[in-house]
Design a protein around this motif. Structure first.
Motif, mmCIF file in Angstrom:
data_model
loop_
_atom_site.group_PDB
_atom_site.id
_atom_site.type_symbol
_atom_site.label_atom_id
_atom_site.label_comp_id
_atom_site.label_asym_id
_atom_site.label_seq_id
_atom_site.Cartn_x
_atom_site.Cartn_y
_atom_site.Cartn_z
ATOM 1 N N GLU A 126 7.975 6.350 -46.013
ATOM 2 C CA GLU A 126 6.727 6.742 -46.663
ATOM 3 C C GLU A 126 5.858 7.642 -45.794
ATOM 4 O OE1 GLU A 126 5.721 6.106 -49.822
ATOM 5 O OE2 GLU A 126 7.745 5.302 -50.120
ATOM 6 N N ASP A 128 4.463 10.810 -44.041
ATOM 7 C CA ASP A 128 4.448 12.220 -44.429
ATOM 8 C C ASP A 128 5.337 13.038 -43.488
ATOM 9 O OD1 ASP A 128 3.915 14.748 -45.298
ATOM 10 O OD2 ASP A 128 1.732 14.601 -45.117
ATOM 11 N N HIS A 129 6.314 13.748 -44.064
ATOM 12 C CA HIS A 129 7.220 14.560 -43.248
ATOM 13 C C HIS A 129 6.472 15.674 -42.520
ATOM 14 C CE1 HIS A 129 10.983 12.710 -44.491
ATOM 15 N NE2 HIS A 129 10.541 12.708 -45.744
ATOM 16 N N GLU A 153 1.578 5.674 -38.087
ATOM 17 C CA GLU A 153 1.350 6.150 -39.452
ATOM 18 C C GLU A 153 1.785 5.125 -40.514
ATOM 19 O OE1 GLU A 153 -0.060 8.963 -40.727
ATOM 20 O OE2 GLU A 153 -0.730 9.438 -38.686
ATOM 21 N N ARG A 229 -6.616 5.468 -44.936
ATOM 22 C CA ARG A 229 -6.979 6.130 -46.191
ATOM 23 C C ARG A 229 -8.333 5.634 -46.711
ATOM 24 N NH1 ARG A 229 -1.534 4.751 -49.307
ATOM 25 N NH2 ARG A 229 -2.015 2.792 -48.232
#
Length: 229
Positions: A126, A128-129, A153, A229
Motif C-alpha cells: 500500500e 506509494d511507489h 510509511e 493522513r
C-alpha cells in the motif's frame, strides 16, 4: 430458565478463586506477549520477503514466492487446535514438554507468524511507489528504503495488523488451554466445564473479553497517533 437457577449457575461467587484467576491471567498474558515478540520479528521478515519477491520478475523469485505462499497458507489454514496436536513431538523435543504456557509458544508462533507476514506484505504494497522511487533516486540503499521509508510509511497498517494478530493470538491461547497450556482457556475448560462450574467459565470469558477490548483500544490509539493522513 428461572432467575434463581441462572444466579445459582452463573453467579455463584463461592466457586471463584481469585488466586487461580490471577495465575491464569498471567499465563495468558505471558503466552500472548512472548509469542507476539517472535511473531512480529518473523512476520516482518516474511512479509518483506514476500513483498520483494512478489515485485521481482525473475523466474527463481517467482518460484520462491509461490513456495513461501504455499507454506504460509498451509500454516494459516490448519485449525489451531489440530496444529498444536500435530506439533506435540516438535514441541516436546524443543521445550522438553508439551504441557504448560511455555510449551504453547512454538505452536502459537508457527500459526500466527504467517498470518502476520501476509498482513505485513499487504501493508508494504500500500506504500506509494512515488515515495519509494524518490528515496531511491536520492541514493537510498535497500536497508534505508526498508527502515526509513517502507516501515515508517506503512506503520499504521503494521500496527493495525499487530492488533488483529494479538486478538487472534488470545483466542489461540484459550484453545491451547484446553489441552494443557493453562491460562484463562485452561481455567474455563478444566475448572469450569469439566467440573461443572459455569461461574468460572463465565468469569474467565469476561477476563478474556476485557483483555481483547484493551488490546483493541491500544491498537486503535496507536494507529491514530502514527497515521499522517
Amino acid at each position: 430458565m428461572h432467575k434463581g437457577n441462572f444466579k445459582e449457575m452463573y453467579l455463584n461467587t463461592e466457586q471463584l478463586d481469585l488466586g487461580k484467576f490471577k495465575v491464569a491471567t498471567s499465563e495468558t498474558l505471558y503466552m500472548t506477549v512472548v509469542s507476539m515478540l517472535f511473531v512480529i520479528i518473523i512476520g516482518l521478515i516474511l512479509g518483506l520477503l514476500l513483498y520483494n519477491l512478489g515485485k521481482s520478475k525473475r523466474i527463481g523469485a517467482k518460484i520462491f514466492y509461490n513456495l513461501l505462499s504455499i507454506i504460509s497458507n498451509i500454516c494459516r489454514s490448519v485449525p489451531f487446535i489440530i496444529l498444536i496436536i500435530l506439533l506435540i513431538p516438535f514441541t516436546k523435543a524443543l521445550m522438553g514438554t508439551f504441557l504448560g504456557a511455555k510449551a504453547a509458544i512454538p505452536s502459537l508462533v508457527i500459526s500466527a507468524a504467517p498470518f502476520y507476514g501476509r498482513l505485513v506484505e499487504m501493508a508494504f504494497r500500500e506504500v506509494d511507489h512515488g515515495v519509494l522511487e524518490a528515496a531511491n533516486s536520492m541514493g537510498a540503499n535497500k536497508w534505508e528504503l526498508v527502515t526509513k521509508v517502507l516501515i515508517p510509511e506503512s506503520l499504521p497498517a503494521l500496527i493495525s495488523g499487530v492488533t488483529v494478530t494479538v486478538i487472534t493470538m488470545i483466542g489461540f491461547t484459550a484453545m491451547a488451554g484446553a489441552i494443557g497450556a493453562g491460562g484463562l482457556g485452561g481455567l474455563a475448560y478444566q475448572e469450569g466445564f469439566m467440573r461443572n462450574r459455569p461461574t468460572i467459565t463465565l468469569f474467565a470469558t469476561i477476563c478474556v473479553l476485557v483483555i481483547v477490548f484493551m488490546v483493541q483500544w491500544l491498537g486503535d490509539w496507536a494507529v491514530k497517533k502514527t497515521d499522517k493522513r
